[in-house]
Each structure stands twice: as C-alpha cells, then as structure tokens.
Design a protein around this motif. Sequence first.
Motif, mmCIF file in Angstrom:
data_model
loop_
_atom_site.group_PDB
_atom_site.id
_atom_site.type_symbol
_atom_site.label_atom_id
_atom_site.label_comp_id
_atom_site.label_asym_id
_atom_site.label_seq_id
_atom_site.Cartn_x
_atom_site.Cartn_y
_atom_site.Cartn_z
ATOM 1 N N LEU A 37 -3.827 -3.112 6.062
ATOM 2 C CA LEU A 37 -2.946 -3.400 7.458
ATOM 3 C C LEU A 37 -1.967 -4.527 7.075
ATOM 4 N N THR A 38 -2.280 -5.492 6.522
ATOM 5 C CA THR A 38 -1.445 -6.682 6.281
ATOM 6 C C THR A 38 -0.424 -5.850 5.470
ATOM 7 N N ALA A 39 -0.621 -5.274 4.347
ATOM 8 C CA ALA A 39 0.678 -4.793 3.562
ATOM 9 C C ALA A 39 1.503 -3.826 4.291
ATOM 10 N N ALA A 40 0.810 -3.108 5.171
ATOM 11 C CA ALA A 40 1.798 -2.291 6.239
ATOM 12 C C ALA A 40 2.501 -2.939 7.096
ATOM 13 N N CYS A 41 2.233 -4.137 7.802
ATOM 14 C CA CYS A 41 2.872 -4.933 8.663
ATOM 15 C C CYS A 41 3.930 -5.786 7.768
ATOM 16 N N TYR A 42 3.382 -6.188 6.529
ATOM 17 C CA TYR A 42 4.531 -6.838 5.794
ATOM 18 C C TYR A 42 5.696 -6.209 5.532
ATOM 19 N N VAL A 43 5.319 -5.118 4.983
ATOM 20 C CA VAL A 43 6.457 -4.138 4.401
ATOM 21 C C VAL A 43 7.478 -3.561 5.494
ATOM 22 N N SER A 46 9.003 -8.089 6.577
ATOM 23 C CA SER A 46 9.206 -9.092 5.464
ATOM 24 C C SER A 46 9.112 -8.826 4.147
ATOM 25 N N ASP A 47 10.237 -8.687 3.171
ATOM 26 C CA ASP A 47 9.987 -8.311 1.899
ATOM 27 C C ASP A 47 9.517 -9.327 1.214
ATOM 28 N N ARG A 48 9.912 -10.612 1.389
ATOM 29 C CA ARG A 48 9.356 -11.725 0.770
ATOM 30 C C ARG A 48 7.869 -11.777 0.781
ATOM 31 N N LEU A 49 7.111 -11.931 2.013
ATOM 32 C CA LEU A 49 5.887 -11.714 2.274
ATOM 33 C C LEU A 49 5.038 -10.340 1.823
ATOM 34 N N MET A 54 1.858 -8.464 -2.777
ATOM 35 C CA MET A 54 1.428 -7.494 -3.622
ATOM 36 C C MET A 54 1.515 -8.031 -5.127
ATOM 37 N N THR A 55 1.841 -9.218 -5.481
ATOM 38 C CA THR A 55 1.830 -9.783 -6.731
ATOM 39 C C THR A 55 0.705 -10.879 -6.617
ATOM 40 N N TRP A 58 -5.035 -12.655 -6.149
ATOM 41 C CA TRP A 58 -6.394 -12.156 -5.290
ATOM 42 C C TRP A 58 -6.470 -11.105 -4.616
ATOM 43 N N PHE A 59 -5.272 -10.857 -4.055
ATOM 44 C CA PHE A 59 -5.240 -9.720 -2.967
ATOM 45 C C PHE A 59 -4.334 -8.438 -3.493
ATOM 46 N N GLY A 60 -3.576 -8.558 -4.226
ATOM 47 C CA GLY A 60 -2.554 -7.556 -4.661
ATOM 48 C C GLY A 60 -3.564 -6.397 -5.424
ATOM 49 N N SER A 61 -4.586 -6.796 -6.173
ATOM 50 C CA SER A 61 -5.295 -5.637 -6.907
ATOM 51 C C SER A 61 -6.071 -4.665 -5.816
ATOM 52 N N TYR A 62 -6.511 -5.211 -4.701
ATOM 53 C CA TYR A 62 -7.001 -4.351 -3.562
ATOM 54 C C TYR A 62 -5.779 -3.168 -3.079
ATOM 55 N N ILE A 63 -4.886 -3.788 -2.841
ATOM 56 C CA ILE A 63 -3.905 -2.617 -2.333
ATOM 57 C C ILE A 63 -3.337 -1.915 -3.397
ATOM 58 N N GLN A 64 -3.021 -2.345 -4.774
ATOM 59 C CA GLN A 64 -2.491 -1.611 -5.590
ATOM 60 C C GLN A 64 -3.694 -0.527 -6.226
#
Length: 128
Positions: A37-43, A46-49, A54-55, A58-64
């Motif tokens: 949900l965070t990724a969907a909101c940020y994409v 805010s490109d920066r967030l 995604m990088t 700690w969190f990037g691997s879950y989404i990737q």
Amino acid sequence: MKQVVKILLIIVGSVSLGLGILGIVLPLIPTTPFLLLTAACYVRSSDRLYNWLMTNKWFGSYIQNYKSGRGLPLKAKISILVMIWSSFLFSAFYIAPNLLMKAGFIFGGCFFTVVIYLTKTYKPEDHS
C-alpha cells in the motif's frame, strides 16, 4: 486539487509504512500488504519517496519479491489471513446488522483466503 491528493497519498503511504514497520516486530500485524500500500501511494505521489522505499535495505525486498512474481513470504500470508479472519468474523458477528451483511463478511473472508492461497509463496534461498 491535484496537490491535495498527492499530500493525502503521502500521508496514507507514511501511515501504512509505519504499520508495516510495526508488522516486522509484531506477529499479528502483516508487513507486506502495508508496504505494498505504501508503494502504491508513493508511486502516485512522490518519485523520491517511492525510489527510497524500493531501494531501502529493510523494506525494498518485500515489495520487489511481490512485484517480480516471487510471491509473499509464508509469515506474511499467515499474518494477512489472521487479520482478515479476525476482523471479518468480528464484523460479521458484532457489527453487521443483518444476515445478508454477515454472509457478505464470511464470503469476503473466503474470497480473500483463496486469493492469498493462490498467491505464490516466496521461499528465500538458504544461505547456510
């Protein structure tokens, strides 16, 4: 109006990120759905967030893992199902005012259980 929507998406994404972080340490709060949900909101706001998320080590691997089709970890699937069934059953028995709504909550729980079951289970490589 477009700026207001972006700000709201950043707020919702940040709250979701906080809940996802809690899910890392608390077993009943699912991490992956909140991070998705965070990724969907940020994409969308805010490109920066989004790039930071995604990088993030700690969190990037879950989404990737989810985005690449590797699936959700078993722990995340179990957490999601526990949250779904506890909230849906509570709603069905204590909130829903009639039988049709009670049946809707039970059907919804069954539907999402099937969706989670059909989602591939990610098994990290054993590095030992």
